[in-house]
Motif scaffolding. Structure first.
Motif: not given
Length: 404
Positions: A176-204
């Motif tokens: 999930d995190i690598r996918s979100a970083v890929g979106v950031l590099e391609d799009v240049g920002r972190v949208d709500d959908d992207t952030w929702s997939t990774v924000q819980g992984h701090y606990g993981t």
């Protein structure tokens, strides 16, 4: 003073960024012996500042993009710039200086800040500090990847092999995190959908690191047996398991760095105040996680060092077993030092030197250890203790000859 021969320097406590004309920046770093330790800041590491509003923040991002170089703050680099006289800024933890070189004088010196500098602009410095935080995390991620490649650790396989669910979940978090970083590099920002997939992984990742800490504590506890053969087994097991646990911890730190970059981007899209507060919060969380792990590592190493010393004191009667234990203990220490390197930490392992057998026969403590063992076996001890050691060794040789 030639106004064009000036370099701005910003220090956030973890690293230094040098801003100015590319040639001037390189000349200054070369003069201070830091050029080889510096890194050009990549465009992809400018996301935070470039994504913010125009103005002073954008000016800071552009200054970095045009010739900014980053140097990790180490004892060596700190000594190189200690006379710089950094000035405190309104951004907590961020200091700055203006360095210049008078016309025909070769030495670079601190100069008075003129009206053209942006260093006194809080927005400019906030943007720079946000980029510095990202750069430090990018560099650590790269160092961790190099470390994992160097030790040839197939971390996903190690994670799958563990029965602890908290460790196995790191695999999914990584996807999930690598996918979100890929979106950031391609799009240049972190949208709500992207952030929702990774924000819980701090606990993981936090739970996985807690499992590593508990396992390291368990390894230390396993070294309590005083019997040398048992210590040989547990030390050998520690040699294998510690390397695996450290590789898993390194992967967790790598993914935490990536998550922090995403979170910094998220905050940067909202406000500079959020960015500054988050930068400090992430630094505190990072220190807390690492201190907990390093405390467990240091405790385990201290216990293993004791095991190695005990094993070496048994050299007279158990040469091969003693050597094996000391080798395992030193291997664990080397593995820990390898792990500390990408985190920017100095090595701490104190290698144990195996005492040559003949030297052990002249060591009162080693001879007393041998004598105590012979007493436990029912031997009658007659001084000197070396006689006891030789007697037992001769008995062993006779038995081997009889069995052979």
């Amino acid at each position: 003073m030639d106004a064009d021969r000036t370099v701005e320097v910003v220090n956030d406590g973890d690293g230094l960024v040098f801003l100015g004309d590319t040639g001037d920046v390189e000349d200054l770093l070369r003069a201070w012996g830091l050029l080889e330790d510096s890194e050009q800041i990549e465009h992809l590491q400018l996301g935070t500042a470039l994504g913010l509003a125009a103005g002073a923040v954008q000016a800071g991002a552009e200054a970095i993009a045009e010739g900014g170089r980053w140097v990790k703050l180490t004892p060596e680099s700190a000594r190189a710039v200690e006379a710089m006289g950094f000035m405190e800024s309104k951004i907590p933890g961020v200091r700055h200086a203006m360095i210049g070189r008078p016309g025909d004088i070769e030495q670079w010196v601190q100069i008075e800040q003129g009206t053209l500098t942006n260093l006194t602009n809080p927005a400019y410095l906030a943007g720079i500090a946000g980029v510095l935080a990202q750069v430090a995390k990018h560099q650590e991620m790269k160092a961790i990847k190099d470390y994992l490649a160097r030790i040839d650790a197939k971390v996903d396989e190690l994670l799958r092999a563990h029965r602890d669910d908290r460790l196995a979940r790191v695999i999914g978090a990584g996807f999930d995190i690598r996918s979100a970083v890929g979106v950031l590099e391609d799009v240049g920002r972190v949208d709500d959908d992207t952030w929702s997939t990774v924000q819980g992984h701090y606990g993981t990742l936090s739970h996985a690191l807690s499992s590593v800490v508990l396992r390291l504590d368990s390894i230390a506890a396993q070294q309590e047996d005083v019997k040398l053969k048992k210590l040989a087994r547990t030390a050998a097991q520690a040699e294998s398991e510690v390397t695996e646990l450290l590789a898993i911890a390194a992967r967790c730190f790598e993914l935490q760095d990536a998550l922090d970059i995403l979170r910094l981007e998220r905050a940067a899209q909202e406000s500079l105040e959020d960015l500054s507060a988050l930068r400090r919060s992430l630094a505190e969380d990072r220190k807390e996680h690492r201190d907990e792990l390093l405390t467990a590592i240091d405790g385990m190493l201290a216990r293993l060092h004791e095991v190695g010393v005990v094993a070496d004191s048994n050299t007279v009667l158990h040469l091969r077993t003693s050597r094996a234990v000391v080798a395992s203990v030193n291997a664990v220490g080397d593995a820990v030092d390898d792990f500390r390197s990408p985190l920017g930490l100095d090595p701490t392992h104190r290698a144990i030197s195996s005492t040559p057998w003949r030297d052990s026969l002249r060591n009162p403590r080693h001879l007393e250890t041998a004598a105590k063992e012979v007493r436990r076996r029912g031997e009658v001890v007659t001084p000197p203790p070396a006689t006891v050691a030789y007697r037992l060794l001769e008995q062993r040789r006779r038995r081997r000859n009889e069995d052979g």
